[in-house]
Design an enzyme around this catalytic site. Structure first.
Site, PDB file in Angstrom:
ATOM      1  N   GLY A  32       0.816  -1.204   0.000  1.00 46.62           N
ATOM      2  CA  GLY A  32       0.000   0.000   0.000  1.00 46.62           C
ATOM      3  C   GLY A  32       0.850   1.254   0.000  1.00 46.62           C
ATOM      4  O   GLY A  32       2.078   1.204  -0.113  1.00 46.62           O
ATOM      5  N   GLY A  35       3.618   4.940   4.735  1.00 48.16           N
ATOM      6  CA  GLY A  35       3.229   5.675   5.933  1.00 48.16           C
ATOM      7  C   GLY A  35       1.901   5.299   6.542  1.00 48.16           C
ATOM      8  O   GLY A  35       1.445   5.966   7.478  1.00 48.16           O
ATOM      9  N   GLY A  37       1.114   2.280   8.070  1.00 45.45           N
ATOM     10  CA  GLY A  37       1.282   1.499   9.286  1.00 45.45           C
ATOM     11  C   GLY A  37       1.482   0.020   9.043  1.00 45.45           C
ATOM     12  O   GLY A  37       1.396  -0.788   9.962  1.00 45.45           O
ATOM     13  N   GLU A  60      10.968  -4.059   5.579  1.00 44.62           N
ATOM     14  CA  GLU A  60      11.451  -3.284   4.436  1.00 44.62           C
ATOM     15  C   GLU A  60      12.979  -3.297   4.444  1.00 44.62           C
ATOM     16  O   GLU A  60      13.595  -3.198   5.508  1.00 44.62           O
ATOM     17  CB  GLU A  60      10.964  -1.835   4.518  1.00 44.62           C
ATOM     18  CG  GLU A  60       9.548  -1.622   4.066  1.00 44.62           C
ATOM     19  CD  GLU A  60       9.179  -0.147   4.005  1.00 44.62           C
ATOM     20  OE1 GLU A  60       8.624   0.282   2.986  1.00 44.62           O
ATOM     21  OE2 GLU A  60       9.445   0.572   4.984  1.00 44.62           O
ATOM     22  N   TYR A  78      13.314  12.046  -3.612  1.00 40.96           N
ATOM     23  CA  TYR A  78      12.578  13.268  -3.278  1.00 40.96           C
ATOM     24  C   TYR A  78      13.384  14.508  -3.650  1.00 40.96           C
ATOM     25  O   TYR A  78      12.835  15.495  -4.155  1.00 40.96           O
ATOM     26  CB  TYR A  78      12.235  13.289  -1.787  1.00 40.96           C
ATOM     27  CG  TYR A  78      11.090  12.382  -1.420  1.00 40.96           C
ATOM     28  CD1 TYR A  78       9.780  12.726  -1.728  1.00 40.96           C
ATOM     29  CD2 TYR A  78      11.321  11.171  -0.773  1.00 40.96           C
ATOM     30  CE1 TYR A  78       8.725  11.892  -1.396  1.00 40.96           C
ATOM     31  CE2 TYR A  78      10.276  10.325  -0.444  1.00 40.96           C
ATOM     32  CZ  TYR A  78       8.977  10.693  -0.750  1.00 40.96           C
ATOM     33  OH  TYR A  78       7.933   9.853  -0.423  1.00 40.96           O
ATOM     34  N   GLN A 102      14.358   4.514  -8.680  1.00 41.85           N
ATOM     35  CA  GLN A 102      13.273   3.551  -8.550  1.00 41.85           C
ATOM     36  C   GLN A 102      13.774   2.128  -8.763  1.00 41.85           C
ATOM     37  O   GLN A 102      13.340   1.197  -8.082  1.00 41.85           O
ATOM     38  CB  GLN A 102      12.153   3.874  -9.542  1.00 41.85           C
ATOM     39  CG  GLN A 102      10.856   3.131  -9.274  1.00 41.85           C
ATOM     40  CD  GLN A 102      10.296   3.415  -7.897  1.00 41.85           C
ATOM     41  OE1 GLN A 102      10.052   4.561  -7.540  1.00 41.85           O
ATOM     42  NE2 GLN A 102      10.107   2.372  -7.106  1.00 41.85           N
TER      43      GLN A 102
END
Length: 352
Positions: A32, A35, A37, A60, A78, A102
């Site tokens: 998903g 951030g 959870g 991760e 970023y 990526q």
């Protein structure tokens, strides 16, 4: 990790040779938007038995992204967008750098998938079979090879050429894969992101909105394929994926999970773009092969959705409640022990 995985020899054959104990494994990929959870949920699931079975957790690969090599890919991807927006980096150069970063996100997932996929066994069992072992992964390779690149493409941070290249790296999933797409209301999502304040990470609302839509497309793709349809069904009537389509895909919750989706609700729709078509508007065979491959790679994945708006324990219970609906496979005790060793090593090496 929680309790020790099933091990030992159950019996001996007539010749006296040891027979490996069979082990039923449910493997879950928590996925998903970043951030929400899912990592906390995975750790909680591993801290106690899920549905009574031992649980392994693969986190991760944060160290792989941040400290093992010369560049921090989270900060880098970023920072690239910031430099582009400030005029310090040309759009084409930024797109190339973004694609590079990526691909760096994808590498550890591909390595882990290659190492573990043969340990789950090849025999698929009836849904609802009680597992002897639950294995939880923090993301499937589809995240870094398809979903995040697709979002970057839709926003304008990556080219279609780069997206197709990333999609081609997605490994084929053997039977028994279960993805849980984690969801959360937007306000609580932003609050959690601000609370964790991960170094180098930014709260990019356009990226968040696009990722939410892409993950809805993933769920719809699974439902579409499970209905027996293929991407060619309705392709001729599908409109081109133009700037209007891209704009819609960046709007919050413009796409929703549907039980009976159309082709336009799936990931395949974004690939009907002029870059992949000939002068007649017909998709080139080489690109059709790429979509055929994507379809085959996703076909063995069952996709579920879970709202993580509760406490960590409640979120873990929400995911655990889906286990009776999930696919499982039959493996053996030696493979289960290998998975336990791999999880222990991955946890030790990937922490930062």
């Amino acid at each position: 990790m929680a309790a020790r995985v099933p091990s030992g020899e159950a019996r001996r054959s007539a010749s006296g040779a040891p027979v490996r104990r069979q082990v039923t494994i449910v493997r879950i990929y928590l996925d998903g938007v970043y951030g929400i959870g899912k990592s906390t949920t995975g750790r909680v699931m591993a801290s106690a038995a899920s549905g009574g079975s031992p649980t392994l957790y693969f986190p991760e690969p944060m160290a792989y992204w941040r400290t093992l090599f010369e560049a921090d890919v989270i900060s880098g991807i970023y920072d690239t967008q910031n430099r582009k927006q400030q005029g310090d980096l040309a759009a084409d150069d930024a797109a190339s750098i973004t694609a590079h970063y990526q691909s760096r996100f994808t590498t550890p997932y591909l390595i882990l998938h290659d190492h573990t996929f043969g340990l789950f066994g090849g025999d698929s069992l009836q849904r609802g079979t009680r597992p002897d072992l639950t294995v939880v992964f923090d993301r499937h390779p589809v995240a870094s090879a398809v979903c995040f690149p697709a979002a970057r493409y839709l926003i304008g941070d990556m080219s279609m050429c780069a997206l197709i290249a990333m999609v081609a790296t997605l490994p084929r999933e053997p039977q028994g894969g279960n993805i849980v797409v984690t969801t959360l209301n937007v306000d609580e999502h932003v609050r959690r992101l601000r609370t964790r304040a991960r170094i180098g990470e930014q709260i990019d609302m356009k990226l968040i909105a696009t990722l939410r839509n892409v993950y809805s497309m993933l769920a719809n793709t699974s439902n579409f394929l499970r209905s027996g349809r293929v991407w060619r069904d309705g392709w001729g009537e599908l409109p081109l994926s133009c700037e209007t389509y891209k704009h819609r895909a960046t709007q919050m919750d413009a796409f929703q999970e549907r039980e009976s989706p159309e082709l336009s609700d799936t990931l395949f729709a974004m690939f009907k773009t002029p870059e992949l078509l000939d002068d007649r508007g017909v998709i080139l065979e080489v690109h059709a092969w790429a979509l055929d491959a994507l379809m085959l790679k996703l076909r063995n994945l069952s996709v579920f959705c879970a709202d993580l708006s509760g406490t960590p324990r409640q979120c873990a219970a929400t995911v655990e409640s889906l286990i009776p609906l999930m696919s499982s496979t039959l493996s053996d005790s030696e493979s289960a022990s290998s998975l336990e060793r791999a999880a222990r090593t991955f946890n030790a090496e990937m922490g930062v």
